[in-house]
Design a protein around this motif. Structure first.
Motif, PDB file in Angstrom:
ATOM      1  N   THR A  58      52.586  12.329  51.861  1.00  0.00           N
ATOM      2  CA  THR A  58      53.703  13.235  52.170  1.00  0.00           C
ATOM      3  C   THR A  58      54.301  12.897  53.532  1.00  0.00           C
ATOM      4  O   THR A  58      55.428  12.406  53.617  1.00  0.00           O
TER       5      THR A  58
ATOM      6  N   ARG B 290      51.696  24.031  69.045  1.00  0.00           N
ATOM      7  CA  ARG B 290      51.780  24.901  67.872  1.00  0.00           C
ATOM      8  C   ARG B 290      51.254  26.289  68.204  1.00  0.00           C
ATOM      9  O   ARG B 290      50.209  26.424  68.827  1.00  0.00           O
TER      10      ARG B 290
ATOM     11  N   ASN C 296      49.615  30.131  63.640  1.00  0.00           N
ATOM     12  CA  ASN C 296      49.984  29.342  62.459  1.00  0.00           C
ATOM     13  C   ASN C 296      48.802  28.471  62.018  1.00  0.00           C
ATOM     14  O   ASN C 296      48.463  27.501  62.677  1.00  0.00           O
ATOM     15  N   PRO C 297      48.174  28.795  60.879  1.00  0.00           N
ATOM     16  CA  PRO C 297      46.942  28.106  60.461  1.00  0.00           C
ATOM     17  C   PRO C 297      47.173  26.660  60.052  1.00  0.00           C
ATOM     18  O   PRO C 297      48.286  26.255  59.720  1.00  0.00           O
TER      19      PRO C 297
ATOM     20  N   ILE D  16      46.141  23.100  57.722  1.00  0.00           N
ATOM     21  CA  ILE D  16      45.635  22.682  56.407  1.00  0.00           C
ATOM     22  C   ILE D  16      44.357  21.865  56.613  1.00  0.00           C
ATOM     23  O   ILE D  16      44.289  21.050  57.525  1.00  0.00           O
TER      24      ILE D  16
ATOM     25  N   HIS E 180      41.948  19.011  55.134  1.00  0.00           N
ATOM     26  CA  HIS E 180      42.015  17.876  54.210  1.00  0.00           C
ATOM     27  C   HIS E 180      40.620  17.477  53.757  1.00  0.00           C
ATOM     28  O   HIS E 180      39.728  17.298  54.599  1.00  0.00           O
TER      29      HIS E 180
ATOM     30  N   THR F  92      41.586  33.316  54.899  1.00  0.00           N
ATOM     31  CA  THR F  92      41.867  32.281  53.900  1.00  0.00           C
ATOM     32  C   THR F  92      42.014  30.919  54.568  1.00  0.00           C
ATOM     33  O   THR F  92      42.306  30.825  55.758  1.00  0.00           O
TER      34      THR F  92
ATOM     35  N   CYS G 229      43.689  26.877  53.781  1.00  0.00           N
ATOM     36  CA  CYS G 229      44.593  26.083  52.943  1.00  0.00           C
ATOM     37  C   CYS G 229      43.970  24.693  52.805  1.00  0.00           C
ATOM     38  O   CYS G 229      43.706  24.040  53.813  1.00  0.00           O
TER      39      CYS G 229
ATOM     40  N   ARG H 110      43.691  20.754  50.975  1.00  0.00           N
ATOM     41  CA  ARG H 110      44.453  19.712  50.274  1.00  0.00           C
ATOM     42  C   ARG H 110      43.662  18.416  50.243  1.00  0.00           C
ATOM     43  O   ARG H 110      43.014  18.053  51.226  1.00  0.00           O
TER      44      ARG H 110
ATOM     45  N   GLY I  66      44.766  18.725  59.375  1.00  0.00           N
ATOM     46  CA  GLY I  66      45.822  17.715  59.347  1.00  0.00           C
ATOM     47  C   GLY I  66      47.200  18.336  59.316  1.00  0.00           C
ATOM     48  O   GLY I  66      47.901  18.244  58.312  1.00  0.00           O
ATOM     49  N   PRO I  67      47.617  18.943  60.424  1.00  0.00           N
ATOM     50  CA  PRO I  67      49.018  19.370  60.479  1.00  0.00           C
ATOM     51  C   PRO I  67      49.901  18.139  60.604  1.00  0.00           C
ATOM     52  O   PRO I  67      49.426  17.072  61.003  1.00  0.00           O
ATOM     53  N   SER I  68      51.163  18.258  60.263  1.00  0.00           N
ATOM     54  CA  SER I  68      52.076  17.139  60.417  1.00  0.00           C
ATOM     55  C   SER I  68      52.063  16.679  61.877  1.00  0.00           C
ATOM     56  O   SER I  68      51.990  17.501  62.796  1.00  0.00           O
TER      57      SER I  68
ATOM     58  N   GLU J  94      56.600  17.532  53.096  1.00  0.00           N
ATOM     59  CA  GLU J  94      55.259  18.093  53.127  1.00  0.00           C
ATOM     60  C   GLU J  94      54.828  18.626  51.760  1.00  0.00           C
ATOM     61  O   GLU J  94      55.660  18.960  50.912  1.00  0.00           O
ATOM     62  N   SER J  95      53.504  18.756  51.611  1.00  0.00           N
ATOM     63  CA  SER J  95      52.919  19.206  50.337  1.00  0.00           C
ATOM     64  C   SER J  95      53.405  20.603  49.938  1.00  0.00           C
ATOM     65  O   SER J  95      53.778  21.420  50.782  1.00  0.00           O
TER      66      SER J  95
ATOM     67  N   ARG K 155      55.339  27.181  50.105  1.00  0.00           N
ATOM     68  CA  ARG K 155      56.205  26.110  50.612  1.00  0.00           C
ATOM     69  C   ARG K 155      56.488  25.173  49.444  1.00  0.00           C
ATOM     70  O   ARG K 155      55.562  24.579  48.902  1.00  0.00           O
TER      71      ARG K 155
ATOM     72  N   PRO L 140      56.716  27.624  59.822  1.00  0.00           N
ATOM     73  CA  PRO L 140      56.392  28.719  58.904  1.00  0.00           C
ATOM     74  C   PRO L 140      54.969  28.599  58.380  1.00  0.00           C
ATOM     75  O   PRO L 140      54.408  27.526  58.390  1.00  0.00           O
TER      76      PRO L 140
END
Ligand code: TXA
Ligand code: MG
Length: 320
Positions: free
Chosen positions: A25, A48, A52-53, A55, A57, A107, A109, A111, A131-133, A168-169, A183, A320
């Protein structure tokens, strides 16, 4: 055998370092999910907001079950259909995930990326990675190693070539009566419904309706520094073309500064962020995006509409 680059990057990660890595991505900023200091450094590097949580991987579904407190049937169905691939699934978090990763939430997230270098890095470091962008918060996500280096010249960057998907995913979560897409991305509602038999709905249509009618109200994200606007059809006639660079799907000789974009959805998505970055570098007064259309899945065009509406938004609420 993984490459020497992957072996040393994995060692850096095990020692608490931060390493940028390619995915299908966009490029991500990797760190050991269980290392509090390393995760804090990722937040600091990106600027950041702590609310804002990130992801997480993983290398496969079995690693996903170690970071999830509960792995529901629908998650199994999604993982089997789309992993490794551009889908992130929000589930209850396991104890081992420090609260800093999930912004204090219950929770996580998860991937499993498709890019072989990402998979090799997770396997070799033998742990899940945040692994945030790999971009400063609010900016355009990176789709090449050079994009990452321009923002983070001192970081180790694994070069996996240009990202094939380019946006992004898809992020989903489960609700009492189905699945919510938080998203939109390359994996669309129809794909998700087919795989699970559950109804998949877009979390908020507001942003997209605005994109198609009156862009400019969304929170600013994936945004270039140059003022960016979406125009529809004849609106282009009102633009001062000498002071703008135009992202258009037609090679119109009357537009002096333009980036000609692909007409199919997947091609457009793959090219979008690099085009926005190139446009930004031209230092014109405005970037104009001619509202795109063309072949390919409507769901991917919807994800593109989401990203260009954010690129052209005016208020700054962070990612977001
Ligand atoms: O394609 C991608 O997902 C890329 C590559 C590098 O894997 N990563 C990425 O990460 O885009 P990031 O941090 O830039 O975006 C993560 C998104 C944000 O919108 C965040 O709010 C959401 O996922 N997210 C993370 N954890 C969440 C959670 N527990 N609940 C709801 N949303 C969550
Ligand atoms: Mg991001």
């Amino acid at each position: 055998m993984p490459s020497q680059d992957v072996i040393s990057a994995a060692e850096e990660l095990r020692n608490g370092g931060v390493v940028a890595f390619p995915t299908e991505t966009v490029y991500g900023l990797g760190a050991d999910v269980t290392n509090h200091a390393a995760v804090l450094r990722v937040f600091a590097l990106k600027g950041r907001p702590a609310h804002n949580p990130l992801i997480v991987h993983v290398a496969d579904e079995s690693m996903a079950t170690t970071v999830a407190g509960h792995w529901p049937e629908a998650a199994k169905a999604l993982a089997r259909s789309f992993w490794p691939g551009p889908l992130s699934i929000v589930v209850e978090k396991a104890e081992l995930i420090p609260p800093v990763v999930t912004a204090g939430g219950s929770t996580v997230c998860v991937r499993c990326p498709l890019h072989p270098t990402a998979l090799a890095l997770i396997e070799e470091s033998a742990r899940p990675l945040v692994g945030p962008s790999a971009n400063p918060s609010g900016g355009v996500s990176p789709t090449t190693a050079a994009h990452v280096r321009s923002a983070f010249p001192d970081l180790t960057v694994l070069d996996g070539g240009p990202c094939q998907i380019g946006i992004e995913s898809t992020v989903v979560r489960f609700t009492d009566d189905g699945i919510e897409i938080l998203r939109p991305g390359a994996i669309c509602a129809e794909n998700i419904e087919q795989a699970t038999g559950l109804k998949a709905t877009l979390f908020s249509h507001k942003g997209l309706e605005r994109t198609l009618q009156s862009p400019g109200l969304l929170s600013k994200h994936y945004a270039p520094t140059t003022r960016t606007r979406i125009v529809f059809g004849d609106e282009l006639l009102t633009v001062d073309l000498n002071r703008a660079v135009v992202l258009t799907q037609f090679d119109d000789p009357d537009i002096p500064h333009k980036i000609v974009m692909p007409t199919d959805a997947h091609g457009y998505a793959a090219r979008l962020y690099d085009a926005l970055r190139s446009a930004d570098e031209l230092q014109v007064d405005e970037i104009i995006i001619v509202a795109p259309t063309g072949d390919g899945p409507p769901g991917v065009w919807l994800a593109i509409a989401d990203r260009i509406s954010r690129a052209s938004a005016t208020d700054e609420n962070g990612e977001p």
